[in-house]
Design a protein around this motif. Structure first.
Motif, mmCIF file in Angstrom:
data_model
loop_
_atom_site.group_PDB
_atom_site.id
_atom_site.type_symbol
_atom_site.label_atom_id
_atom_site.label_comp_id
_atom_site.label_asym_id
_atom_site.label_seq_id
_atom_site.Cartn_x
_atom_site.Cartn_y
_atom_site.Cartn_z
ATOM 1 N N ASP A 9 8.101 10.593 -14.471
ATOM 2 C CA ASP A 9 7.777 9.918 -13.231
ATOM 3 C C ASP A 9 7.711 8.412 -13.496
ATOM 4 O OD1 ASP A 9 7.624 12.209 -11.721
ATOM 5 O OD2 ASP A 9 5.454 12.472 -12.027
ATOM 6 N N PRO A 10 7.823 7.587 -12.449
ATOM 7 C CA PRO A 10 7.749 6.132 -12.649
ATOM 8 C C PRO A 10 6.410 5.730 -13.264
ATOM 9 C CG PRO A 10 8.574 6.638 -10.455
ATOM 10 C CD PRO A 10 8.106 7.932 -11.046
ATOM 11 N N PRO A 11 6.420 4.917 -14.325
ATOM 12 C CA PRO A 11 5.156 4.408 -14.881
ATOM 13 C C PRO A 11 4.411 3.560 -13.857
ATOM 14 C CG PRO A 11 6.996 4.058 -16.396
ATOM 15 C CD PRO A 11 7.589 4.487 -15.092
ATOM 16 N N MET A 12 3.125 3.390 -14.047
ATOM 17 C CA MET A 12 2.306 2.653 -13.091
ATOM 18 C C MET A 12 2.762 1.204 -12.947
ATOM 19 S SD MET A 12 0.036 2.457 -10.825
ATOM 20 C CE MET A 12 -0.588 4.138 -10.931
ATOM 21 N N TRP A 13 3.177 0.566 -14.045
ATOM 22 C CA TRP A 13 3.604 -0.833 -13.942
ATOM 23 C C TRP A 13 4.877 -0.953 -13.103
ATOM 24 C CZ3 TRP A 13 8.325 -2.610 -15.482
ATOM 25 C CH2 TRP A 13 9.051 -1.851 -16.401
ATOM 26 N N VAL A 14 5.703 0.087 -13.119
ATOM 27 C CA VAL A 14 6.912 0.088 -12.295
ATOM 28 C C VAL A 14 6.527 0.184 -10.812
ATOM 29 C CG1 VAL A 14 9.004 1.371 -11.720
ATOM 30 C CG2 VAL A 14 8.361 1.051 -14.111
ATOM 31 N N ILE A 15 5.596 1.067 -10.496
ATOM 32 C CA ILE A 15 5.140 1.214 -9.111
ATOM 33 C C ILE A 15 4.540 -0.095 -8.610
ATOM 34 C CG2 ILE A 15 3.510 2.434 -7.609
ATOM 35 C CD1 ILE A 15 3.776 4.859 -9.463
ATOM 36 N N LEU A 16 3.710 -0.720 -9.419
ATOM 37 C CA LEU A 16 3.043 -1.961 -9.011
ATOM 38 C C LEU A 16 4.040 -3.099 -8.819
ATOM 39 C CD1 LEU A 16 0.432 -3.538 -8.498
ATOM 40 C CD2 LEU A 16 0.303 -3.968 -10.959
ATOM 41 N N ALA A 71 5.240 3.339 6.150
ATOM 42 C CA ALA A 71 6.322 4.292 5.891
ATOM 43 C C ALA A 71 7.440 3.648 5.085
ATOM 44 C CB ALA A 71 6.870 4.821 7.218
ATOM 45 N N HIS A 72 7.738 2.383 5.383
ATOM 46 C CA HIS A 72 8.777 1.674 4.641
ATOM 47 C C HIS A 72 8.414 1.562 3.166
ATOM 48 C CE1 HIS A 72 11.173 -1.899 3.341
ATOM 49 N NE2 HIS A 72 12.087 -1.324 4.099
ATOM 50 N N GLY A 73 7.138 1.281 2.891
ATOM 51 C CA GLY A 73 6.707 1.204 1.499
ATOM 52 C C GLY A 73 6.813 2.528 0.782
ATOM 53 N N THR A 74 6.541 3.635 1.499
ATOM 54 C CA THR A 74 6.624 4.952 0.868
ATOM 55 C C THR A 74 8.060 5.370 0.600
ATOM 56 O OG1 THR A 74 6.708 6.203 2.943
ATOM 57 C CG2 THR A 74 4.533 5.692 2.071
ATOM 58 N N ASN A 75 9.016 4.770 1.291
ATOM 59 C CA ASN A 75 10.415 5.182 1.143
ATOM 60 C C ASN A 75 11.235 4.160 0.359
ATOM 61 O OD1 ASN A 75 13.315 5.886 2.111
ATOM 62 N ND2 ASN A 75 12.067 7.600 2.806
ATOM 63 N N ASP A 76 11.290 2.925 0.849
ATOM 64 C CA ASP A 76 12.202 1.951 0.242
ATOM 65 C C ASP A 76 11.708 1.394 -1.085
ATOM 66 O OD1 ASP A 76 13.421 2.315 2.785
ATOM 67 O OD2 ASP A 76 14.463 0.422 2.477
ATOM 68 N N ALA A 77 10.411 1.133 -1.212
ATOM 69 C CA ALA A 77 9.916 0.630 -2.493
ATOM 70 C C ALA A 77 10.172 1.639 -3.602
ATOM 71 C CB ALA A 77 8.424 0.311 -2.394
ATOM 72 N N GLN A 78 10.145 2.921 -3.248
ATOM 73 C CA GLN A 78 10.356 3.954 -4.252
ATOM 74 C C GLN A 78 11.779 3.976 -4.793
ATOM 75 O OE1 GLN A 78 8.719 7.906 -3.751
ATOM 76 N NE2 GLN A 78 7.668 7.188 -1.914
ATOM 77 N N LYS A 79 12.720 3.490 -4.002
ATOM 78 C CA LYS A 79 14.101 3.499 -4.468
ATOM 79 C C LYS A 79 14.272 2.585 -5.674
ATOM 80 C CE LYS A 79 15.268 4.781 0.128
ATOM 81 N NZ LYS A 79 15.415 4.308 1.498
ATOM 82 N N THR A 80 13.607 1.440 -5.620
ATOM 83 C CA THR A 80 13.648 0.547 -6.780
ATOM 84 C C THR A 80 12.898 1.158 -7.950
ATOM 85 O OG1 THR A 80 13.826 -1.395 -5.366
ATOM 86 C CG2 THR A 80 13.065 -1.746 -7.624
ATOM 87 N N MET A 81 11.778 1.826 -7.667
ATOM 88 C CA MET A 81 11.061 2.520 -8.742
ATOM 89 C C MET A 81 11.977 3.538 -9.429
ATOM 90 S SD MET A 81 7.500 3.497 -6.856
ATOM 91 C CE MET A 81 6.842 2.433 -5.578
ATOM 92 N N VAL A 87 0.834 -1.207 0.000
ATOM 93 C CA VAL A 87 0.000 0.000 0.000
ATOM 94 C C VAL A 87 0.869 1.257 0.000
ATOM 95 C CG1 VAL A 87 -1.696 1.326 1.316
ATOM 96 C CG2 VAL A 87 -1.934 -1.163 1.134
ATOM 97 N N GLY A 88 1.918 1.248 0.832
ATOM 98 C CA GLY A 88 2.788 2.415 0.923
ATOM 99 C C GLY A 88 3.484 2.773 -0.375
ATOM 100 N N ALA A 89 3.709 1.769 -1.226
ATOM 101 C CA ALA A 89 4.397 2.019 -2.491
ATOM 102 C C ALA A 89 3.618 2.965 -3.400
ATOM 103 C CB ALA A 89 4.647 0.694 -3.213
ATOM 104 N N PHE A 90 2.312 3.077 -3.183
ATOM 105 C CA PHE A 90 1.477 3.906 -4.053
ATOM 106 C C PHE A 90 1.239 5.310 -3.513
ATOM 107 C CE2 PHE A 90 0.496 -0.393 -5.327
ATOM 108 C CZ PHE A 90 0.315 -0.303 -6.697
ATOM 109 N N LEU A 91 1.770 5.616 -2.342
ATOM 110 C CA LEU A 91 1.424 6.873 -1.693
ATOM 111 C C LEU A 91 2.244 8.072 -2.152
ATOM 112 C CD1 LEU A 91 0.788 5.729 1.997
ATOM 113 C CD2 LEU A 91 -0.833 5.991 0.115
ATOM 114 N N SER A 92 3.437 7.842 -2.712
ATOM 115 C CA SER A 92 4.289 8.973 -3.078
ATOM 116 C C SER A 92 5.343 8.508 -4.077
ATOM 117 C CB SER A 92 4.974 9.543 -1.832
ATOM 118 O OG SER A 92 5.946 10.499 -2.175
#
Length: 413
Positions: A215-222, A187-197, A55-60
């Motif tokens: 910006d990262p495409p949606m498939w990258v975020i998912l 919070a971890h999803g909003t920060n660390d998942a984004q690094k891979t994005m 869930v956090g990966a989609f917040l920012s």
């Protein structure tokens, strides 16, 4: 859908593999204290953390943009450079997981990207101002801020609950721990998942698949969110043991204070686009919570090994990535050699880890935990109980303290 070359596909798969290792490497950040205090069962805890990471990966996307647009020059960065960066980051993650040290996956990635970029395009391709303001300064400030906040919060919770019924109070704080652990996972999803994005987006720009400054495409975020969630669900049990039992002995009040303080720091950093280490934040908060309880101790020998690992993360990952970039420079066969080396090294580390298995069934066992050193043992022995409190607020003196009074026993510092 973007057009893909073979090397670009390899980079994306490798980036998701890094995201997976990031997930199980950093599960301890959210769930170590919750598991160690018994607030949640281990498997339930990691399952909840996995869902909230997704869930956090989609917040920012602010942190993703820091990496894809700010840290290095996009111009002249080839997909092979990013592949080499990921090799350095993955190997450091696996090595520190093997020895149970909570080092920073974020800094491993930053170090790998910096080392590979310098090897390919020179020092000028790294934006030093971004490195200092959004990576290095947060690396130092985050554990200090989180630690002080957790220490003060721990003292406040004990002060407010001094006259409350002990069992009822602990039950309430366990419920609070579950909520705060969920906040850390988010919070971890909003920060660390984004690094891979950010890394995948940088690779897409380098490969000409998307326009610069995208910006990262949606498939990258998912895909990044799913990869980190799967890694989180597996649980980095070795690091969970170190974080939950190896640094200090936590009670529900302390666990709640540590997780709430760390989550606040991480979420604020994500909003500002700082590529923060969640590991540094949570580790600092755990130590602060350990110091915040009268009679609480921190095992500084374990903490010192952790600090050394933190200091080595950036240069070690950078060195491996620079060497990998040098080999990939020989062409397709060089890239193949690096890929085989990565797979073989990862398999060897996993095989070594099977010699002593740590999983959800023994993560809270303390037989192998490092004992408190002579300094922290002495502090525990002489610290008086809190005013108006009971002896239950002060943990018993470790068995090692008795042994250390005899001249023939070697003390641990």
């Amino acid at each position: 859908m973007e057009s893909f070359s073979l090397i670009l596909a390899i980079v994306v798969v490798t980036a998701l593999a890094f995201d997976f290792t990031n997930g199980f490497h950093d599960t301890a950040n959210a769930m170590a204290t919750t598991i160690s205090t018994g607030a949640m069962r281990p498997k339930v805890a990691v399952a909840m953390s996995a869902v909230l990471n997704l869930v956090g990966a989609f917040l920012s996307v602010e942190v993703a943009n820091t990496i894809s647009k700010g840290l290095v020059d996009e111009a002249g960065i080839r997909p092979e450079v990013i592949f080499a960066a990921l090799v350095g980051a993955i190997l450091w993650n696996l090595l520190t997981w093997l020895v149970g040290l909570p080092s920073s996956s974020s800094h491993a990635l930053m170090g790998g990207l910096i080392g590979a970029t310098i090897a390919s395009a020179g020092v000028g391709a790294v934006h030093g101002d971004v490195l200092v303001t959004k990576v290095l300064i947060p690396a130092i400030a985050a554990p200090l801020v989180a630690g002080v906040a957790a220490m003060l919060a721990t003292r406040l919770t004990y002060s407010l609950g001094r006259k409350a019924d002990g069992k009822a109070s602990e039950k309430g704080y366990r419920a609070g721990q579950i909520a705060s652990a969920g906040l850390v996972s988010l919070a971890h999803g909003t920060n660390d998942a984004q690094k891979t994005m950010g890394v995948i987006t940088l690779a897409l720009v380098a490969g000409g698949a998307v326009a610069p400054d995208s910006d990262p495409p949606m498939w990258v975020i998912l895909s990044a969110g799913i990869a980190i969630a799967l890694g989180t669900y597996l649980g980095g049990w070795r690091i969970i043991r170190t974080m939950g039992k190896g640094l200090t002995d936590l009670r529900p009040q302390q666990g709640f204070a540590a997780q709430t303080s760390a989550a606040t720091v991480i979420l604020a950093s994500s909003h500002l686009g700082f590529s923060l280490s969640t590991t540094h934040s949570v580790s600092g908060a755990v130590m602060g919570a350990g110091l915040g309880r009268k009679g609480g101790v921190v095992r500084w020998s374990t903490a010192t090994r952790m600090f050394v690992a933190w200091g080595l993360t950036l240069p070690a990952a950078a060195l491996v990535a620079a060497l990998a970039e040098y080999v990939t420079g020989f062409g397709d066969w060089g890239t193949a050699v690096v890929a085989v080396f990565l797979v073989a090294s990862s398999a060897a580390i996993w095989k070594i880890s099977r010699r002593e298995v740590v999983d959800h069934t023994n993560v809270n066992d303390t037989d192998d935990a490092e004992p408190a050193g002579v300094v922290t043992t002495a502090m525990a022995a002489v610290t008086p109980p809190p005013a108006g409190g009971t002896s239950a607020d002060v943990p018993p003196i470790p068995a090692q303290a008795t042994a250390e009074r005899t001249p023939s026993t070697t003390t641990t510092v």
